[in-house]
Motif scaffolding. Sequence first.
Motif, mmCIF file in Angstrom:
data_model
loop_
_atom_site.group_PDB
_atom_site.id
_atom_site.type_symbol
_atom_site.label_atom_id
_atom_site.label_comp_id
_atom_site.label_asym_id
_atom_site.label_seq_id
_atom_site.Cartn_x
_atom_site.Cartn_y
_atom_site.Cartn_z
ATOM 1 N N LEU A 63 -73.649 28.254 -20.528
ATOM 2 C CA LEU A 63 -74.906 28.634 -21.158
ATOM 3 C C LEU A 63 -75.734 27.401 -21.511
ATOM 4 O O LEU A 63 -76.944 27.354 -21.279
ATOM 5 C CB LEU A 63 -74.601 29.457 -22.415
ATOM 6 N N ASN A 64 -75.065 26.389 -22.058
ATOM 7 C CA ASN A 64 -75.772 25.156 -22.416
ATOM 8 C C ASN A 64 -76.399 24.471 -21.207
ATOM 9 O O ASN A 64 -77.456 23.834 -21.316
ATOM 10 C CB ASN A 64 -74.810 24.178 -23.100
ATOM 11 N N GLU A 65 -75.737 24.579 -20.053
ATOM 12 C CA GLU A 65 -76.222 23.914 -18.852
ATOM 13 C C GLU A 65 -77.594 24.439 -18.410
ATOM 14 O O GLU A 65 -78.322 23.752 -17.692
ATOM 15 C CB GLU A 65 -75.210 24.082 -17.716
ATOM 16 N N GLY A 206 -73.532 20.114 -28.064
ATOM 17 C CA GLY A 206 -73.490 19.778 -26.646
ATOM 18 C C GLY A 206 -74.705 18.981 -26.206
ATOM 19 O O GLY A 206 -74.621 18.111 -25.332
ATOM 20 N N VAL A 207 -75.842 19.248 -26.830
ATOM 21 C CA VAL A 207 -77.084 18.550 -26.491
ATOM 22 C C VAL A 207 -77.013 17.070 -26.834
ATOM 23 O O VAL A 207 -77.751 16.251 -26.272
ATOM 24 C CB VAL A 207 -78.272 19.207 -27.235
ATOM 25 N N PHE A 208 -76.110 16.686 -27.732
ATOM 26 C CA PHE A 208 -76.011 15.290 -28.152
ATOM 27 C C PHE A 208 -75.136 14.446 -27.214
ATOM 28 O O PHE A 208 -75.090 13.226 -27.363
ATOM 29 C CB PHE A 208 -75.425 15.198 -29.569
ATOM 30 N N MET A 209 -74.436 15.062 -26.264
ATOM 31 C CA MET A 209 -73.522 14.311 -25.412
ATOM 32 C C MET A 209 -74.276 13.353 -24.486
ATOM 33 O O MET A 209 -75.294 13.713 -23.901
ATOM 34 C CB MET A 209 -72.678 15.268 -24.571
ATOM 35 N N PHE A 349 -71.490 35.308 -23.777
ATOM 36 C CA PHE A 349 -71.366 36.022 -22.499
ATOM 37 C C PHE A 349 -72.584 36.912 -22.260
ATOM 38 O O PHE A 349 -73.135 36.956 -21.145
ATOM 39 C CB PHE A 349 -70.087 36.862 -22.503
ATOM 40 N N ILE A 350 -73.026 37.632 -23.310
ATOM 41 C CA ILE A 350 -74.197 38.506 -23.172
ATOM 42 C C ILE A 350 -75.440 37.689 -22.817
ATOM 43 O O ILE A 350 -76.227 38.069 -21.943
ATOM 44 C CB ILE A 350 -74.423 39.299 -24.471
ATOM 45 N N LEU A 351 -75.611 36.558 -23.495
ATOM 46 C CA LEU A 351 -76.786 35.716 -23.231
ATOM 47 C C LEU A 351 -76.759 35.172 -21.806
ATOM 48 O O LEU A 351 -77.805 35.087 -21.147
ATOM 49 C CB LEU A 351 -76.847 34.560 -24.233
ATOM 50 N N LEU A 352 -75.573 34.809 -21.330
ATOM 51 C CA LEU A 352 -75.461 34.295 -19.962
ATOM 52 C C LEU A 352 -75.804 35.393 -18.950
ATOM 53 O O LEU A 352 -76.478 35.129 -17.943
ATOM 54 C CB LEU A 352 -74.050 33.761 -19.725
ATOM 55 N N VAL A 353 -75.365 36.624 -19.236
ATOM 56 C CA VAL A 353 -75.693 37.751 -18.361
ATOM 57 C C VAL A 353 -77.201 37.993 -18.346
ATOM 58 O O VAL A 353 -77.809 38.226 -17.292
ATOM 59 C CB VAL A 353 -74.947 39.031 -18.809
ATOM 60 N N ILE A 354 -77.836 37.934 -19.527
ATOM 61 C CA ILE A 354 -79.291 38.118 -19.614
ATOM 62 C C ILE A 354 -80.007 37.060 -18.787
ATOM 63 O O ILE A 354 -80.963 37.353 -18.054
ATOM 64 C CB ILE A 354 -79.754 38.055 -21.082
#
Length: 368
Positions: A63-65, A206-209, A349-354
């Motif tokens: 999702l972050n990607e 994750g955005v800070f990596m 998971f729901i957000l990734l599906v959307i």
Amino acid sequence: MLRPIDRLTTPQTVIICTNFILGTGILTLPRTALEKVKTPDIWLTIIIAGLISMAVGLIIIKLNEQFPEKSFYEYSGEIMGKWMGKIFNFLFISYFLLICGFHLRSLVMVTSYFLLEGTPSWAIMMPFMWLSVYLAVGGINPIARVFEIIFPITVILLLLVLLMSLKLFEVDYIRPFLGSGILPVLHGIRTTSLSFTGFEIFLFIGVFMKNRKKAKKAVLFGIGIPVVLYIITVILVIGALSIDGVLGRTWPTITLIRSYEITGLIFERFDSLFLVVWIMQMFASFNISHYVASLGLAKTTHKDRKLFVYVTLPLIYVIAMIPKNVDDVFHLGDFVGNIALLLIGVLPFILLVILKMKGKKYEEQPSS
């Protein structure tokens, strides 16, 4: 744009995730898991729960990607709409504030019971709260550097004191293997999964990596290290105290460490030393939750993050003071864990599906 000082290395990201997961769980997991499983096979339950957590962690990374320069607080509105995104932002902010209160009260409870008996709760809370303010105002990088100091000390000392208890270990206490079948092992997955809540931090850090290509590696190691530590802990605690002995103790890991002495060393008993170090571990979980909650308020309201570092302190104090006794503290922990299962176990998971559905629609439009 992020400042260079706000960037995290991959090891720092792993350490933040690991510290956040460990928290108070390692002190209580043998008892809470056994209450559901009732057999010494809880190490299998831990493995299964760990693998499930890794799978959800990889979904979070996927999702972050899709939004490499944004945290969940920033891209939630792009997926769900402005107002729905803000609602879920505030849900996560409330969740992290509850975690702050739980860890702060757990820290006070362990300190006052084992180390500073009779000390008022507020007198124990205040130094830790202001130290958290100092670190949170500085940003994610100072927090990561402090965690790099805490992590090796706590892990080395944990393994040391657990391995020194081997003279109390009875193999018969962890037998038979799957004596009651696989169903009790599966029955304890939900309870054990609560001890792995914390990897959701990747939604926000994750955005800070520096190297986001290693995010999957970071999440696997960030969850894998606690899995190994949890397995070692439950096997040695059950092997030394027995199932009945573990179920009869509020803090079985501490009970094990208090049950032996090593003569001829500078420290003959290690329980006080272990507790002092593990209090730093609980503080680490409290501190990163404080930071992420204040970050969420800043991103959602478009105000200065440092302001919310201070504003959230009274809320955290009130939440920490709500539990009246040990049982209330554990009920608060269970409540927070149940919220985590809903927010982290389902939402990514729901957000990734959307996102996939939106992407499919977008690709189909030119051909229509």
